[in-house]
Motif scaffolding. Structure first.
Motif, PDB file in Angstrom:
ATOM      1  N   MET A  70      47.880  53.341  44.101  1.00 61.83           N
ATOM      2  CA  MET A  70      48.553  52.930  42.860  1.00 61.83           C
ATOM      3  C   MET A  70      48.921  51.455  42.998  1.00 61.83           C
ATOM      4  O   MET A  70      49.589  51.070  43.969  1.00 61.83           O
ATOM      5  N   ILE A  71      48.492  50.615  42.042  1.00 64.49           N
ATOM      6  CA  ILE A  71      48.807  49.191  42.153  1.00 64.49           C
ATOM      7  C   ILE A  71      49.583  48.711  40.935  1.00 64.49           C
ATOM      8  O   ILE A  71      49.294  49.080  39.799  1.00 64.49           O
ATOM      9  N   GLY A  72      50.589  47.895  41.201  1.00 60.53           N
ATOM     10  CA  GLY A  72      51.286  47.145  40.168  1.00 60.53           C
ATOM     11  C   GLY A  72      50.750  45.728  40.201  1.00 60.53           C
ATOM     12  O   GLY A  72      50.916  45.013  41.204  1.00 60.53           O
ATOM     13  N   GLN A  73      50.075  45.318  39.140  1.00 58.27           N
ATOM     14  CA  GLN A  73      49.354  44.041  39.134  1.00 58.27           C
ATOM     15  C   GLN A  73      50.122  42.962  38.386  1.00 58.27           C
ATOM     16  O   GLN A  73      50.592  43.186  37.264  1.00 58.27           O
ATOM     17  N   PRO A  74      50.237  41.786  38.962  1.00 56.20           N
ATOM     18  CA  PRO A  74      50.865  40.661  38.254  1.00 56.20           C
ATOM     19  C   PRO A  74      49.894  39.979  37.301  1.00 56.20           C
ATOM     20  O   PRO A  74      48.679  40.189  37.345  1.00 56.20           O
ATOM     21  N   ALA A  75      50.445  39.176  36.421  1.00 55.01           N
ATOM     22  CA  ALA A  75      49.729  38.122  35.689  1.00 55.01           C
ATOM     23  C   ALA A  75      48.469  38.566  34.961  1.00 55.01           C
ATOM     24  O   ALA A  75      47.501  37.822  34.896  1.00 55.01           O
ATOM     25  N   GLU A  76      48.502  39.739  34.359  1.00 56.33           N
ATOM     26  CA  GLU A  76      47.365  40.125  33.502  1.00 56.33           C
ATOM     27  C   GLU A  76      47.255  39.183  32.321  1.00 56.33           C
ATOM     28  O   GLU A  76      46.147  38.868  31.874  1.00 56.33           O
ATOM     29  N   GLU A  77      48.387  38.734  31.792  1.00 58.61           N
ATOM     30  CA  GLU A  77      48.365  37.882  30.605  1.00 58.61           C
ATOM     31  C   GLU A  77      47.697  36.529  30.868  1.00 58.61           C
ATOM     32  O   GLU A  77      47.257  35.867  29.944  1.00 58.61           O
ATOM     33  N   LEU A  78      47.620  36.125  32.108  1.00 60.74           N
ATOM     34  CA  LEU A  78      46.909  34.899  32.458  1.00 60.74           C
ATOM     35  C   LEU A  78      45.468  35.181  32.855  1.00 60.74           C
ATOM     36  O   LEU A  78      44.687  34.247  33.070  1.00 60.74           O
ATOM     37  N   GLY A  79      45.114  36.451  32.994  1.00 71.93           N
ATOM     38  CA  GLY A  79      43.779  36.811  33.454  1.00 71.93           C
ATOM     39  C   GLY A  79      43.547  36.485  34.909  1.00 71.93           C
ATOM     40  O   GLY A  79      42.400  36.386  35.358  1.00 71.93           O
ATOM     41  N   LEU A  80      44.626  36.353  35.693  1.00 69.16           N
ATOM     42  CA  LEU A  80      44.508  35.900  37.081  1.00 69.16           C
ATOM     43  C   LEU A  80      45.003  36.914  38.109  1.00 69.16           C
ATOM     44  O   LEU A  80      44.672  36.797  39.290  1.00 69.16           O
ATOM     45  N   GLY A  81      45.792  37.893  37.687  1.00 70.41           N
ATOM     46  CA  GLY A  81      46.443  38.775  38.660  1.00 70.41           C
ATOM     47  C   GLY A  81      45.474  39.629  39.446  1.00 70.41           C
ATOM     48  O   GLY A  81      45.623  39.799  40.672  1.00 70.41           O
ATOM     49  N   ALA A  82      44.477  40.205  38.786  1.00 73.67           N
ATOM     50  CA  ALA A  82      43.513  41.047  39.495  1.00 73.67           C
ATOM     51  C   ALA A  82      42.764  40.230  40.544  1.00 73.67           C
ATOM     52  O   ALA A  82      42.550  40.687  41.675  1.00 73.67           O
ATOM     53  N   THR A 134      38.873  29.761  35.525  1.00 73.52           N
ATOM     54  CA  THR A 134      38.866  31.192  35.819  1.00 73.52           C
ATOM     55  C   THR A 134      38.914  31.977  34.513  1.00 73.52           C
ATOM     56  O   THR A 134      39.980  32.441  34.088  1.00 73.52           O
ATOM     57  N   PRO A 135      37.774  32.148  33.859  1.00 68.77           N
ATOM     58  CA  PRO A 135      37.773  32.923  32.618  1.00 68.77           C
ATOM     59  C   PRO A 135      38.019  34.400  32.892  1.00 68.77           C
ATOM     60  O   PRO A 135      37.877  34.877  34.023  1.00 68.77           O
ATOM     61  N   THR A 136      38.395  35.126  31.847  1.00 70.23           N
ATOM     62  CA  THR A 136      38.590  36.565  31.971  1.00 70.23           C
ATOM     63  C   THR A 136      37.284  37.266  31.652  1.00 70.23           C
ATOM     64  O   THR A 136      36.715  37.063  30.578  1.00 70.23           O
ATOM     65  N   ARG A 185      37.776  43.073  36.422  1.00 68.36           N
ATOM     66  CA  ARG A 185      37.438  42.429  37.693  1.00 68.36           C
ATOM     67  C   ARG A 185      37.248  43.438  38.826  1.00 68.36           C
ATOM     68  O   ARG A 185      36.463  43.194  39.754  1.00 68.36           O
ATOM     69  N   PHE A 186      37.974  44.552  38.789  1.00 74.27           N
ATOM     70  CA  PHE A 186      37.870  45.514  39.882  1.00 74.27           C
ATOM     71  C   PHE A 186      36.473  46.121  39.933  1.00 74.27           C
ATOM     72  O   PHE A 186      35.892  46.298  41.005  1.00 74.27           O
ATOM     73  N   TYR A 187      35.899  46.440  38.786  1.00 80.40           N
ATOM     74  CA  TYR A 187      34.524  46.942  38.715  1.00 80.40           C
ATOM     75  C   TYR A 187      33.531  45.842  39.081  1.00 80.40           C
ATOM     76  O   TYR A 187      32.568  46.074  39.821  1.00 80.40           O
ATOM     77  N   LEU A 188      33.755  44.632  38.573  1.00 83.38           N
ATOM     78  CA  LEU A 188      32.814  43.549  38.842  1.00 83.38           C
ATOM     79  C   LEU A 188      32.803  43.146  40.315  1.00 83.38           C
ATOM     80  O   LEU A 188      31.815  42.593  40.798  1.00 83.38           O
ATOM     81  N   ALA A 189      33.896  43.426  41.020  1.00 79.94           N
ATOM     82  CA  ALA A 189      33.931  43.119  42.455  1.00 79.94           C
ATOM     83  C   ALA A 189      32.968  44.001  43.238  1.00 79.94           C
ATOM     84  O   ALA A 189      32.516  43.622  44.327  1.00 79.94           O
ATOM     85  N   ASP A 190      32.649  45.184  42.699  1.00 82.76           N
ATOM     86  CA  ASP A 190      31.697  46.099  43.327  1.00 82.76           C
ATOM     87  C   ASP A 190      31.216  47.069  42.245  1.00 82.76           C
ATOM     88  O   ASP A 190      31.936  47.989  41.862  1.00 82.76           O
ATOM     89  N   ARG A 191      30.010  46.858  41.756  1.00 80.12           N
ATOM     90  CA  ARG A 191      29.522  47.630  40.615  1.00 80.12           C
ATOM     91  C   ARG A 191      29.144  49.061  40.960  1.00 80.12           C
ATOM     92  O   ARG A 191      28.667  49.793  40.091  1.00 80.12           O
ATOM     93  N   THR A 192      29.355  49.476  42.202  1.00 80.02           N
ATOM     94  CA  THR A 192      29.210  50.903  42.515  1.00 80.02           C
ATOM     95  C   THR A 192      30.457  51.681  42.109  1.00 80.02           C
ATOM     96  O   THR A 192      30.436  52.915  42.076  1.00 80.02           O
TER      97      THR A 192
END
Length: 439
Positions: A160-172, A330-332, A372-379
């Motif tokens: 379970m992750i609490g992610q920062p800065a989604e609104e900036l597109g940078l947290g992930a 760093t685009p989203t 970004r989590f999927y794009l980091a590993d498309r499997t």
């Protein structure tokens, strides 16, 4: 015949008298709602801007630690990672985003935010959870509690992750760069939910395939030759040139993109000049560019550069004064819901909630860095889904027309907490069990 009739009548009366079938998950969520609502109101009253979510992250970590998770704080800045191993099986990651927006809340709620914070530029601003991340975090906690209570129903590892800065597109990205997939169990499946200002509270929306868009920010500096407003012939007017550029950019989507492939080019800011009778030296444009696939994205960005340069040359701008086009570093990226996970989860939702409460909806041109989590590993199998938050009375008054209602990021956006949170918890637990259920 009379005997048969009496038997049928007795059976019918017995059936009518029987209580409805028990629903342990719904009952457990209902019992937890007072505590979850108190948690939600606390999150709502105390929002924090992107990468400033220190108190929010500490509260999330403390709450999930009570449920028995191994918790690591400070991942990617203020991120929280909580891990629970429950036998062999898949690794599932569930994300909630934590940050709020620089918006002055005007909902009139008793628990409305009065918080203020400093932006990275040092400006003081009101802060509000105008995108519903307080809903997301509350449902995240509720989901963790239910899955811990149901450990006999699933096997595998829950991250379970609490992610920062989604609104900036940078947290992930920050969490991935800080070893999210190397320091902790690497997921084979990732899930997230988002509240919706376009669906009534208690309903669920999902989009197979592309769900959210690529978001590129483009800055254009148009250079000219300034002078007196009474003598425009002695100048090269950057305002006129920038206006031509704005108009020409509209042809990109209209004439260069396949009509079956969505795209957006919006000029959101046009700044130039300081006085009535002065032609300035430059004008500045700020653009947001939206697309789904990489081919469309490249066509739009290359087209912007070509149009800007071409219009400047047509206006007689010298080579050393051609406009500058700067892309955000760093685009989203777009968010893609994969199969078979999306179909499996959608079927599980329909079974639990009924088809009337589960709707396949068109993708949106909004952006979300969950992709970004999927794009980091498309499997990895990935899905984000929507949980309606519009109070039913407001939905009915608007005739179901979301254009008549406050949108996400509006100072008036106030989801109906009880059904939104309860549906979010039930839905996320259902999705998690779809991945982790014992054979």
């Amino acid at each position: 015949m009379r005997v048969v009739r009496n038997v049928i009548l007795a059976a019918a009366m017995t059936s009518m008298a029987m209580p409805a079938a028990a629903d342990p998950l719904a009952d457990a969520v209902r019992a937890d709602m007072p505590a979850l609502l108190a948690l939600y109101r606390d999150f709502h009253r105390n929002p924090e801007l992107s990468f400033q979510e220190k108190q929010t992250a500490a509260r999330l970590a403390a709450e999930i630690r009570k449920s028995g998770f191994q918790v690591t704080e400070g991942v990617g800045g203020t991120g929280v990672v909580a891990v629970m191993k429950n036998g062999p099986g898949p690794v599932l990651m569930i994300r909630a985003d934590m940050d709020a927006l620089p918006v002055h809340e005007q909902t009139g709620l008793a628990y409305a935010s009065s918080a203020k914070a400093l932006t990275p530029d040092g400006l003081e601003t009101p802060v509000m959870h105008a995108c519903g991340h307080d809903i997301h975090m509350t449902a995240w906690i509720g989901t963790a509690r239910r899955l811990v209570a149901m450990k006999d129903r699933w096997s595998g590892t829950l991250v379970m992750i609490g992610q920062p800065a989604e609104e900036l597109g940078l947290g992930a990205k920050r969490m991935l760069d800080d070893g999210l997939f190397t320091r902790f169990p690497k997921p084979g499946h990732v899930l997230a939910l988002h509240d919706s200002a376009s669906l009534p509270a208690g309903t669920i929306g999902y989009s197979p395939g592309y769900a959210l868009a690529n978001v590129d920010s483009v800055d254009v500096t148009v250079k000219g030759l300034g002078g007196h407003g009474s003598a425009p012939h002695t100048t090269r007017d950057p305002i006129v040139l920038a206006s031509r550029i704005v108009s020409a950019l509209q042809t990109l989507v209209a004439r260069e993109i396949d009509p079956q492939k969505p795209g957006v080019v919006t000029v959101g800011s046009f700044h130039a000049g300081a006085k009535h009778n002065i032609i300035p030296d430059e004008a500045r444009l700020q653009l947001t560019v939206r697309s789904y696939d990489e081919e469309t994205r490249k066509t739009l960005l290359d087209g912007i550069a070509r149009i800007v340069r071409g219009e400047a040359m047509a206006a007689g701008i010298a080579d050393d004064r051609l406009p500058e086009v700067k892309l955000e570093e760093t685009p989203t990226p777009s968010t893609f819901n994969t199969e078979p996970l999306t179909g499996q989860v959608a079927a599980a939702f329909a079974e639990r909630f009924g088809k009337d409460r589960v709707k396949q909806i068109p993708p949106t041109m909004a952006g979300e860095d969950f992709g970004r989590f999927y794009l980091a590993d498309r499997t990895i199998q990935s899905m984000i889904f929507w949980v309606g938050g519009v109070p039913q009375d407001k939905w009915d008054a608007a005739g179901g027309d979301a254009r008549k209602l406050p949108s996400l990021h509006s100072p008036y956006w106030a989801p109906h907490p009880e059904p939104t949170i309860a549906t979010g918890v039930e839905a996320m637990v259902t999705a998690a069990l779809t991945v982790l259920a014992k054979d």
